[in-house]
Design a protein around this motif. Structure first.
Motif, PDB file in Angstrom:
ATOM      1  N   SER A   1      25.059 -18.452 110.181  1.00  0.00           N
ATOM      2  CA  SER A   1      25.533 -17.127 110.492  1.00  0.00           C
ATOM      3  C   SER A   1      26.809 -16.999 111.260  1.00  0.00           C
ATOM      4  O   SER A   1      27.298 -17.737 112.058  1.00  0.00           O
ATOM      5  CB  SER A   1      24.421 -16.449 111.477  1.00  0.00           C
ATOM      6  N   PRO A   2      27.540 -15.757 110.826  1.00  0.00           N
ATOM      7  CA  PRO A   2      29.020 -15.596 111.454  1.00  0.00           C
ATOM      8  C   PRO A   2      28.738 -14.986 112.826  1.00  0.00           C
ATOM      9  O   PRO A   2      27.797 -14.450 113.412  1.00  0.00           O
ATOM     10  CB  PRO A   2      29.604 -14.518 110.614  1.00  0.00           C
ATOM     11  N   LEU A   3      29.784 -15.439 113.870  1.00  0.00           N
ATOM     12  CA  LEU A   3      29.669 -15.129 115.140  1.00  0.00           C
ATOM     13  C   LEU A   3      29.931 -13.571 115.098  1.00  0.00           C
ATOM     14  O   LEU A   3      30.825 -13.162 114.460  1.00  0.00           O
ATOM     15  CB  LEU A   3      31.025 -15.918 115.731  1.00  0.00           C
ATOM     16  N   ARG A   4      29.415 -12.987 115.980  1.00  0.00           N
ATOM     17  CA  ARG A   4      29.442 -11.425 115.953  1.00  0.00           C
ATOM     18  C   ARG A   4      30.035 -10.862 117.097  1.00  0.00           C
ATOM     19  O   ARG A   4      30.868 -10.095 117.243  1.00  0.00           O
ATOM     20  CB  ARG A   4      28.007 -10.714 115.894  1.00  0.00           C
ATOM     21  N   THR A   5      29.965 -11.606 118.386  1.00  0.00           N
ATOM     22  CA  THR A   5      30.460 -11.190 119.491  1.00  0.00           C
ATOM     23  C   THR A   5      31.048 -12.186 120.545  1.00  0.00           C
ATOM     24  O   THR A   5      30.303 -13.335 120.638  1.00  0.00           O
ATOM     25  CB  THR A   5      29.420 -10.505 120.583  1.00  0.00           C
TER      26      THR A   5
ATOM     27  N   SER B   1      33.788  -7.603 119.477  1.00  0.00           N
ATOM     28  CA  SER B   1      32.813  -7.794 118.503  1.00  0.00           C
ATOM     29  C   SER B   1      33.254  -7.567 117.071  1.00  0.00           C
ATOM     30  O   SER B   1      34.395  -6.830 116.891  1.00  0.00           O
ATOM     31  CB  SER B   1      31.719  -6.657 118.463  1.00  0.00           C
TER      32      SER B   1
ATOM     33  N   LYS C   1      25.548  -9.446 107.240  1.00  0.00           N
ATOM     34  CA  LYS C   1      24.663 -10.344 107.723  1.00  0.00           C
ATOM     35  C   LYS C   1      24.588 -11.412 106.586  1.00  0.00           C
ATOM     36  O   LYS C   1      24.659 -11.224 105.332  1.00  0.00           O
ATOM     37  CB  LYS C   1      23.343  -9.457 107.823  1.00  0.00           C
TER      38      LYS C   1
ATOM     39  N   PRO D   1      17.927 -12.384 113.450  1.00  0.00           N
ATOM     40  CA  PRO D   1      18.869 -12.393 114.280  1.00  0.00           C
ATOM     41  C   PRO D   1      19.010 -14.014 114.858  1.00  0.00           C
ATOM     42  O   PRO D   1      17.845 -14.521 115.138  1.00  0.00           O
ATOM     43  CB  PRO D   1      18.491 -11.583 115.609  1.00  0.00           C
ATOM     44  N   ASP D   2      20.294 -14.343 115.066  1.00  0.00           N
ATOM     45  CA  ASP D   2      20.542 -15.706 115.410  1.00  0.00           C
ATOM     46  C   ASP D   2      21.120 -15.494 116.892  1.00  0.00           C
ATOM     47  O   ASP D   2      22.390 -14.971 117.237  1.00  0.00           O
ATOM     48  CB  ASP D   2      21.597 -16.147 114.478  1.00  0.00           C
ATOM     49  N   ASP D   3      20.707 -16.423 117.781  1.00  0.00           N
ATOM     50  CA  ASP D   3      21.131 -16.378 119.237  1.00  0.00           C
ATOM     51  C   ASP D   3      22.661 -16.902 119.166  1.00  0.00           C
ATOM     52  O   ASP D   3      23.325 -16.536 119.938  1.00  0.00           O
ATOM     53  CB  ASP D   3      20.449 -17.387 120.043  1.00  0.00           C
TER      54      ASP D   3
ATOM     55  N   GLU E   1      24.993 -16.042 117.265  1.00  0.00           N
ATOM     56  CA  GLU E   1      25.949 -14.952 117.010  1.00  0.00           C
ATOM     57  C   GLU E   1      26.677 -14.367 118.163  1.00  0.00           C
ATOM     58  O   GLU E   1      27.481 -13.523 118.002  1.00  0.00           O
ATOM     59  CB  GLU E   1      25.248 -13.812 116.339  1.00  0.00           C
TER      60      GLU E   1
ATOM     61  N   CYS F   1      32.295 -18.295 106.866  1.00  0.00           N
ATOM     62  CA  CYS F   1      30.804 -19.173 106.798  1.00  0.00           C
ATOM     63  C   CYS F   1      30.398 -19.278 105.287  1.00  0.00           C
ATOM     64  O   CYS F   1      29.263 -19.890 105.325  1.00  0.00           O
ATOM     65  CB  CYS F   1      29.785 -18.392 107.608  1.00  0.00           C
TER      66      CYS F   1
END
Length: 619
Positions: free
Chosen positions: A197-201, A343, A348, A353-355, A357, A415
């Motif tokens: 999953s892409p990094l979000r923050t 952010s 998605k 949700p992925d921790d 991220e 990704c």
């Protein structure tokens, strides 16, 4: 065995330019693979007939040119250099396995002999704000060329033929974009994969600390008297020279007496004279018009018909001039902690949700007062400064941190991997390179296309089965696109143009530190939070908290002469009421001072090179 269009020439390491003399076949090659991955050196693997001698034997050449003749004509008497395409230049790596076999596999690497020097020279040029800030690196890391890529979404790129080292953007190819239409791509070779999953923050916490060091003197002479003349008017001046503070004497709160002088500038005349003389009898001659009381021991006498006081007393009303400076030698610990969250506006990839991220980054530096900037300058300019992040130089440090977070978000957004195969001839014609981007058109893809930077390619050929092909991998970004624009703010301290940019504060302002993909609200114009001492503008009226004056001349006059029974009583009374000045200074020995600051940022806009949310097939 490969025949015709391929050349292989053993050469010296200084033969870095391909020429007609290299259009030869020094080894019979059965197959080859050229492999190049992002951030790495290209490699060439070939299978040749075993010469039965050591490849590393003294005198043997270790470097080689591998080339392809795109217009090979077996009937021509000689090949034309213009038709030759250099494919690889590199050196042999180690000894091959199976030295007793009929064929052996040789490995070559396109690593320039001066790779470290090239990279170091390029890194020095790249050490510019806001992409570089030495305060966040140790001395060893500052000398590491790789450190210049920390805040840049870039990787080192090494050309497989020229061996030139460059820095290449991970999303936009500097050497152009290749379009891979469906008629070029092997239909069954197309693959799409995901790297999580892409990094979000990215949450950033960064602390700078320094010792605020300052020394000097402040003149407080204006508090050593009654006014502009710094004068002390008293009836007890004879004690002043002995009691006046001496240079070096200590004050409370970390102060010392600096320069200090006391001198009498007037006084010693008859001041008090009592009697019933209509002119002098009830007046203070030093202050004409001031009525005084006659003590009981004063009585009139008549001498030669003239009336004058029977007793008189001389009391000197003196004026003294005192000067004084207070000296300081301060060292106060200061720190500032900057926090912000950046952010990314991304699509998605996972439904849950992925921790992973979110990424937490923490930095600390005690180098802001060290001579690490160009020319040996201090990032904070002077150790006596009260702030760092709200300064112009501190702004560069904050922008660098934004760059770090930005770089990681952009890298993580790539990704999705789109891989496919094309013909070897097309690969040569298109000039596959890690400095190029690609666009793959295929109706089976979301939105019918996938675009991105070429992160890996492989070109291979086999003389046994006659298969020649190339594979390509694109790194696709799952952003949503868009741009960010700068916003002008409203000046809060003064009208526009009155204050300089490093002082003025603009409410609602957002600036672009990099491209138009992110903006932030600067800290410029923020005010210090401390005990108020400004070592660049030390003012006596701030330093002197209070002055307590006791028994001034006016107060002394209040006890003279009404309570005096005899002349000597006047002196006794005066000695009981000496004139004093008590200074209360703000303590300079204070701290430590710790300050927390929060930086506001917009969302990071990331390119959309594959549309995972597409609900309509693109034409």
């Amino acid at each position: 065995m490969l025949e015709g269009p391929f050349y292989f020439a053993w050469v010296n390491p200084d033969e870095g330019t391909f020429g007609a003399e290299h259009m030869r076949v020094d080894e019979d090659i059965f197959d080859f693979v050229i492999d190049h991955s992002e951030g790495d050196f290209a490699t060439l693997s070939i299978t040749v007939e075993n010469p039965k001698i050591g490849f590393l034997a003294p005198g043997r050449k270790l470097w080689a040119w591998f080339a392809y003749n795109k217009a090979f004509d077996a009937t021509a008497s000689e090949a034309t250099l213009s038709n030759a395409v250099p494919m690889f230049f590199g050196r042999l790596v180690g000894m091959p396995d199976d030295l007793d076999a009929e064929t052996v596999a040789l490995q070559f690497i396109a690593r320039p002999a001066d790779f470290a020097a090239q990279k170091a020279a390029l890194a020095e040029v790249m050490k510019v704000a806001p992409y570089w800030d030495p305060i966040w690196f140790s001395e060893e890391a500052r000398n590491d060329p790789d450190s210049v890529l920390e805040s840049r979404p870039m990787v080192w790129a090494i050309d497989r033929t020229s061996l030139e080292v460059s820095a290449s953007d991970i999303t936009n190819g500097e050497d152009g974009t290749i379009t891979f239409d469906e008629d070029r791509v092997f239909y069954d070779s197309v693959r799409v994969s995901y790297d999580g999953s892409p990094l979000r923050t990215v949450n950033v916490t960064a602390t700078v600390s320094w010792a605020q060091v300052a020394s000097g003197e402040v003149d407080i002479s204006s508090y050593c008297g009654h006014g502009a003349a710094y004068s002390i008017v008293t009836y007890t001046g004879d004690k002043l020279p002995d009691n006046w503070p001496k240079p070096g004497a200590s004050f409370d709160g970390g102060w010392k007496v600096g320069r200090s002088t006391i001198e009498k500038i007037s006084g010693g005349k008859s001041v008090w004279m009592w009697g019933d003389d209509p002119v002098l009898g009830t007046l203070n001659p030093h202050f004409p018009g001031k009525t005084v009381l006659s003590p009981p021991w004063a009585f009139p006498q008549t001498v030669l018909g003239t009336r004058f006081p029977g007793h008189y007393l001389r009391v000197a009303l003196e004026t003294w001039k005192g000067t004084m400076t207070v000296a300081y030698d301060a060292s106060r610990q200061r720190s500032e902690t900057l926090t912000f969250s950046l952010s990314a506006d991304v699509q998605k990839v996972l439904t849950e949700p992925d921790d992973a991220e979110a990424l937490d980054l923490s930095f600390s530096s005690s180098e802001v007062a060290s001579p690490i900037d160009p020319g040996g300058a201090l990032p904070i300019q002077k150790p006596l400064k009260r702030m760092y992040f709200p300064t112009v130089r501190g702004t560069q440090s904050a922008e660098y941190l934004i760059g770090l977070a930005r770089s990681r978000l952009i890298a993580a957004a790539r990704c999705v991997r789109a891989s496919f195969e094309i013909s070897f001839e097309d690969a040569v014609e298109l000039g596959l390179s890690l400095r190029k981007s690609g666009v793959l058109h295929d109706v089976r893809l979301p939105g019918a296309l996938a675009a991105g930077k070429i992160t890996q390619y492989q070109m291979s050929g086999s003389g046994d089965n006659g298969e020649f092909k190339a594979s390509v991998t694109l790194a696709c970004s799952v952003g949503r696109g868009g741009v960010v624009t700068a916003q002008g703010g409203t000046p809060t301290f003064a009208e526009e143009g009155v204050l300089t940019r490093d002082v003025q504060r603009y409410e609602g302002e957002y600036v672009l530190p990099y491209a138009s993909d992110v903006a932030y609200s600067p800290l410029l114009g923020s005010q210090p939070v401390d005990d108020g001492f400004d070592f660049e503008n030390m003012r006596a009226n701030y330093i002197v908290k209070d002055v307590i004056k006791t028994n001034t001349a006016t107060q002394q006059e209040g006890v003279i002469p009404a309570a005096a029974e005899a002349p000597k009583d006047v002196f006794d009374l005066l000695n009981k009421f000496p004139c004093t000045w008590e200074f209360k200074l703000r303590p300079i020995e204070s701290g430590p001072f710790d300050r927390n600051m929060f930086l506001l940022t917009t969302d990071l806009k990331i390119a959309k090179t594959i549309d995972l949310e597409a609900d309509v097939v693109s034409s």
